[in-house]
Design an enzyme around this catalytic site. Structure first.
Site, PDB file in Angstrom:
ATOM      1  CD  GLN A 180      -2.948  -0.518   2.514  1.00 21.63           C
ATOM      2  OE1 GLN A 180      -3.917   0.195   2.329  1.00 21.63           O
ATOM      3  NE2 GLN A 180      -2.653  -0.993   3.705  1.00 21.63           N
TER       4      GLN A 180
ATOM      5  CG  HIS B 175     -18.692  -1.033  10.406  1.00 25.37           C
ATOM      6  ND1 HIS B 175     -18.440  -1.996  11.351  1.00 25.37           N
ATOM      7  CD2 HIS B 175     -17.617  -1.060   9.561  1.00 25.37           C
ATOM      8  CE1 HIS B 175     -17.269  -2.575  11.097  1.00 25.37           C
ATOM      9  NE2 HIS B 175     -16.750  -2.017  10.029  1.00 25.37           N
TER      10      HIS B 175
ATOM     11  CG  HIS C 267     -11.638   2.154   6.748  1.00 25.23           C
ATOM     12  ND1 HIS C 267     -11.374   0.881   6.293  1.00 25.23           N
ATOM     13  CD2 HIS C 267     -10.575   2.914   6.371  1.00 25.23           C
ATOM     14  CE1 HIS C 267     -10.208   0.870   5.661  1.00 25.23           C
ATOM     15  NE2 HIS C 267      -9.708   2.093   5.680  1.00 25.23           N
TER      16      HIS C 267
ATOM     17  CG  ASN D 112       1.885  -0.225   4.576  1.00 27.10           C
ATOM     18  OD1 ASN D 112       0.909  -0.369   3.829  1.00 27.10           O
ATOM     19  ND2 ASN D 112       1.923  -0.697   5.800  1.00 27.10           N
TER      20      ASN D 112
ATOM     21  CE1 TYR E 263      -7.099  -0.515  14.538  1.00 24.60           C
ATOM     22  CE2 TYR E 263      -7.689   0.258  12.337  1.00 24.60           C
ATOM     23  CZ  TYR E 263      -6.906  -0.530  13.166  1.00 24.60           C
ATOM     24  OH  TYR E 263      -5.934  -1.323  12.616  1.00 24.60           O
ATOM     25  CE1 TYR E 264      -7.542   3.007   8.969  1.00 23.43           C
ATOM     26  CE2 TYR E 264      -9.642   2.129   9.711  1.00 23.43           C
ATOM     27  CZ  TYR E 264      -8.479   1.993   8.969  1.00 23.43           C
ATOM     28  OH  TYR E 264      -8.236   0.855   8.255  1.00 23.43           O
TER      29      TYR E 264
ATOM     30  CG  HIS F  13     -22.971  -2.893  13.769  1.00 23.56           C
ATOM     31  ND1 HIS F  13     -22.971  -3.325  12.465  1.00 23.56           N
ATOM     32  CD2 HIS F  13     -21.702  -2.490  14.029  1.00 23.56           C
ATOM     33  CE1 HIS F  13     -21.762  -3.179  11.947  1.00 23.56           C
ATOM     34  NE2 HIS F  13     -20.967  -2.680  12.872  1.00 23.56           N
TER      35      HIS F  13
END
Lengths: 705, 705
Positions: free
Chosen positions: B137, B408, B406, B140, B248-249, B457
């Site tokens: 990616q 949901h 990302h 990275n 998280y991000y 969920h």
């Protein structure tokens, strides 16, 4: 105040010497030393603070002695349990502080029980006949007795003769009658339930000065020594101190064994109870601890709650007494330190003092064969260990006798531990301890149907049937036998044989812990050899903890429908998720567990099938956990399953790196396989190793070159 | 040696002042203070020992710069990752120790990359076009750049002009070209990938004295400010410092935001970057930490690896810089202490010094509404908390915007934490990070099919379909809206509405954390109101962690066959284990989790069905965990699901006692339910409570009497 009692016991000495109170876990001399020690030894200080906090908590509430009504975990069950814990806490607090309020609490509680006990009917939720009175099991009544009598001993001198008379006549004599007469069948068993019973009755005898109760306890109600405490010591332990029901029940039984032995030692030192059977109790404590892994948990063999550790109270008693009275050595202090408490007692004082003096040395986990059976000839447990207490690989082979009613049909079962966690595991018992909505806290019906089933374990199932047809009586007639055990520096091995579990099939399993050159840790080499003149279906499950990350062969997944794998002998509880055929190459299944990878690489041929399975079918009450396994399967007359289970690599989800996600062991090849020997090779990091096992040679059983 | 560079930037000041090296996380002045501080501040000492151990480890092995070949977790991937970590470790070690060997290592490594970089083709396992060069990616590659440029800065003064020229021309200029030209599409995104890219390019500009690179980084390749770092700061964070992709991000992106901001602050103090948007970065650090529970883990909303905690390196950077540069207060030291490390840097020095001076105060978890959207009007996250940091009950309602790719489809999802563990949980992402055998370490296909699905969920599913038909573009057009938030002492409440997820259906959810008189902890009252003029099927799952111990109504178990619950929108991944109908009484499901009991008691009627389900159908590659839920289900036009989830009792398997295995809340009754208000009552310990919710009232939104 002092009570002098003259009693003559079976030609032995009198019990005069110690007819002062307290004389069980606490003595007068001990109490004064403990008072001084609390200021000096942190472990004693914090342990006493806890006891005193419990005692003070007891004093906050009115005494409640309810009419027994509920099963395990229910309200009256928990209340009576609290009562005996409070009584011991208050008794101890009275001895250490001298404050009368604690003695009064114990007195009031005991008088309340004395007033009520006789009136209660048999327990309405009893699980056996005649069964318990205070609790649903007579067993719990006996536990109650073991605690209560200690509490009574602590406040004995503070009570009036009239109160003592009332308590001894209306409560303890009645309790002794309950145990030794009403429930004499249990009392005379060779079984842990009987140990709790005789401990309660025997200690009551010492404390109340009733020699006849001591006699019953030591030699059984027939007083012929065929039952009772001494017979239990003779028959329940092997010469290595292994308790036949397994580590979970060994933990449970060790408390009454130790506490009653201590009482015998105080009152009748001439019996030399600590030296009985070459010091079997000392061995039993060590064996208990050797039957744990570095996660502190006991090997969950047979019916076992898996969260039991050596931090449990029973082991605190055992470690304290073993250290103070048996001379068990400073490595026990390592355990005591982890237990982070001592029993506020003469024994606990010594432990706390030694810990404060920094005498603890690391507990030494030793690879060993622990024999089972009173004569040491009924199989046993083979334990292999590699690495330090911080990073240990451990293999357990269960080749013990049936272990009575709590035994599982799992001979030659192998457990594998690594990285402080279970890797190849045992389900343990199907039970929700003390959760009344789950069958009153007792074993659920799936415990027989699944927990005990052969297929629920990491051992070979023949023709999809339980060993011995699932019949305990049959299974109790035979034991596996040790073929070989040795624990060298680079190579440890245990090999055992079972010839009776399945008619006409000989099962021979050899587990090896071997560290190849350059390997970070040891590998489990597993050679399971089934021999028969007839054709059978052989199933060998590997119940693992973790999540599959790789399968090196094609398989068909049951993606849209799950069906049970069978309809009996545990197979009815298995969902079949997928099945595959590795063919002539080695099969390999990799999973991730606690951020480390594990691969089982196994010999295959065109007839081998691999099933991926999950526990949980036919479980309408949601009693089972969704445990998972890969299971090797083949039809054959003779068949050797050869596999290597390898820990490798790691992944760090916080720092985000991964190493070694593929195994280094590969290319297992069978070279020769005869009834007398198995020779196979494998590669590890491109180096070829040849493993030769000579089943009949004690001198050179195994070589790896 | 000093390099003086005159650059004029967008009418602003020159970058002369700091044109000495190092000037990023480390400065000359800082270095001399750090050298002195290592002897004084334990946290700095241990952190430096770790850095030095890494640097020394690097020196042990030859430098390896392989031709890029593998995906995430693969050999070349991990090698290049190690390389940048080693370069930063050696650069730092050089600054602190002054030992040339460390500078030489960095030099050799950079020269090796400089010799190879241009020759490499696009990465063979690239996941996008044009994609990464060193890694699969481009992302990275950018991370690599952020670390490498810091290492270079540390050894800058130790290199010859010729070596510097080679490194800057053949490596960093090429890298900048890769990022800003070849991958300009990513570079110009408003997205965390772009943040890493601009940070690498911008810091390279500062260190190499290339103003044009800084310009690109700050204002995008078009230099119009529509993209680049400042635009990212404008658009990716809400005014409350919430990062739109989720916690998280947010954790992941915070590192380049903070490190690049620090660099801007050093080189261009006149930009006042720390004050940008009212100090949005300071808020972002606090919001990051507020989006964790007491188990240290981030709320796993959207695509999230669930084991990420604030101990991760990104948060060490963030906490150090926020404490030293933002004046974020001594409660951050509590987090630093738990992180148990600092970045060996000017900022880390200040943290270590303050910790050594014992200035830490407990981190304060505050119940709060955190707005989402650059204008703060695109919904947000509601967090309710009760209890101490040691024993906290926490409710999270996700009412945020979609959060890009990302995100949901889980609007009005509710998470429930207690006793330091998840109770009602979120599956998180379906991904095995860095495990190459699992789709190269990337998101597996079940991440779209299951991880993002609404039914995965704890929120309402209408007609068994994903919110917004599972279409991100559609979902990105709308956000839920806050109805009400308030956090009082005995009562905390968050209420939000979503009107676009399903056409013609209004979803309104109110979550209340309420502690009745005499309760040990707070209860979650949950009122989920669906309104529509048409009839729909409503499914409300409760994904729980634990093992069911009681169900108070009759149900039929699928004991001998499991089938998927549906064929799309996540339902294809659900096995149906059992279904029941509570009828007109309240239904109640109890489970045991981490030795504590939890019961959801819910309003029922004859039309309500309850499904017991397990995740795992249609999962041929074993990518899913066997998570479990009970799901309330009804067909209706309007429907209000009212439930109470109650923590109660405990069980101690070591000490063997159990208390309170049955809930105290019971008998929920709906009194009135209109579009404007919901009134219901329930009993707790025999006391009646009446809950009144007035949806249109800001003054008296809720009363409980």
């Amino acid at each position: 105040m002092k009570k002098i009692v003259f009693l003559i016991m079976g030609g032995l000495c009198s019990v005069i010497a110690f007819a002062q109170h307290p004389s069980l876990m606490l003595t007068r001399k001990g109490v004064s030393e403990i008072r001084a020690g609390i200021d000096k030894y942190p472990l004693l200080a914090s342990s006493f603070r806890e006891v005193k906090a419990d005692a003070d908590k007891a004093l906050l509430n009115p005494i409640v002695v309810p009419v027994p009504a509920d099963g395990g975990g229910g309200v009256t069950h928990e209340q009576h349990k609290k009562n005996y814990q409070y009584v011991l806490a208050c008794g101890t607090a009275y001895q250490i502080t001298g404050e009368k309020k604690y003695a009064d609490y114990v007195k009031d509680m005991l008088l309340k029980y004395a007033a009520e006990y006789k009136r209660w009917p048999r327990h309405p939720k009893r699980r056996q006949e005649p069964g318990g009175k205070i609790f649903w099991q007579n067993l719990n009544d006996a536990v109650w007795g073991v605690y209560m009598i200690q509490g009574y001993d602590c406040v004995y001198d503070a009570l009036s003769a009239a109160d003592r008379n009332k308590i001894e006549t209306d409560l303890f004599a009645e309790m002794v009658n309950e145990m030794s007469v009403v429930n004499s069948k249990v009392f005379n068993l060779i079984h842990n339930h009987a140990t709790w019973n005789v401990a309660a009755v025997g200690m009551a005898g010492y404390v109340c000065g009733r020699k006849e109760w001591v006699d019953l306890a030591l030699r059984g109600t027939a007083k012929d020594g065929k039952t009772g405490f001494l017979a239990q010591l003779d028959q329940l332990f092997s010469p290595d101190g292994y308790y036949t029901e397994g580590p979970y029940y060994q933990r449970y039984a060790i408390l009454p064994f130790m506490v009653f032995a201590k009482a015998i030692r105080q009152y009748q030192p001439e019996l030399n109870i600590y030296d009985y059977r070459n010091g079997v109790l000392k061995k039993a404590v060590n064996t208990s601890l050797q039957c744990t892994y570095t996660n502190k948990a006991f090997f969950p063999l047979n019916d076992a709650m898996k969260d039991k550790t050596y931090e449990s109270e029973e082991l605190v008693y055992a470690v304290d007494i073993a250290y103070s009275d048996f001379g068990s050595g400073n490595e026990l202090l390592d355990i005591a330190r982890q237990q982070n408490r001592v029993i506020v007692s003469d024994a606990g004082l010594k432990v706390a003092k030694a810990v404060a003096a920094d005498l603890a040395t690391p507990f030494v986990y030793t690879p060993m064969w622990i024999s089972d059976g009173s004569n040491g000839k009924e199989g046993g447990i083979g334990i292999l260990r590699s690495g330090s207490n911080k990073d240990q690989t451990c293999v357990v082979m269960k080749a013990a006798s049936q272990g009575m009613g709590h035994g599982h049909f799992d001979r030659l079962n192998v457990l594998f531990y690594d990285n402080n966690t279970e890797v190849l595991n045992d389900y343990g018992a199907v039970r929700f301890l003390n959760v009344e909505t789950k069958n009153g806290g007792g074993y659920t019906k799936e415990n027989d149907a699944w927990g005990k089933a052969t297929v629920a374990h990491n051992t070979l199932v023949v023709d999809r049937q339980n060993q011995f047809g699932g019949k305990m009586d049959e299974a109790s007639k035979f034991s596996p036998q040790l073929v070989y055990f040795n624990a060298g520096k680079t190579l440890q091995v245990v090999s055992a044989v079972e010839e009776h579990a399945y008619k006409g099939v000989k099962l021979l399993r050899t587990a090896v812990l071997f560290k190849p050159d350059g390997a970070a840790g040891a590998l489990l080499l597993d050679i399971f050899k089934a021999t028969s003149s007839d054709k059978h279906r052989y199933d060998l499950p590997f119940w693992y903890t973790g999540h599959i990350t790789n399968i090196n062969f094609a398989y068909r997944a049951n993606a849209t429908q799950l069906l049970p794998l069978g309809d009996k002998d545990g197979y009815q509880h298995i969902w079949l998720n997928a099945e595959g055929k590795p063919g002539i190459a080695n099969g390999a299944v990799t999973f991730l567990n606690n951020n480390k990878f594990y691969t089982t690489t196994f010999l295959s041929d065109t007839s081998l099938k691999v099933n991926f399975i999950t526990c949980g079918a036919n479980d309408p009450e949601f009693n089972l956990r969704s445990e998972k396994a890969y299971m090797l399967s083949a039809e054959a007359t003779d068949r050797s399953f050869v596999s290597i289970t390898e820990p490798h690599g790691k992944t760090n989800p916080v720092a985000e790196f991964t190493t070694g996600f593929m195994p280094a062991a590969r290319n297992i090849r069978m070279l020769t396989d005869t009834p007398d020997s198995t020779v196979f090779s494998f590669e590890y990091n491109k180096r070829l190793y040849t493993v030769t096992i000579r089943y009949n040679s004690k001198d050179e059983f195994i070589t790896i070159k």
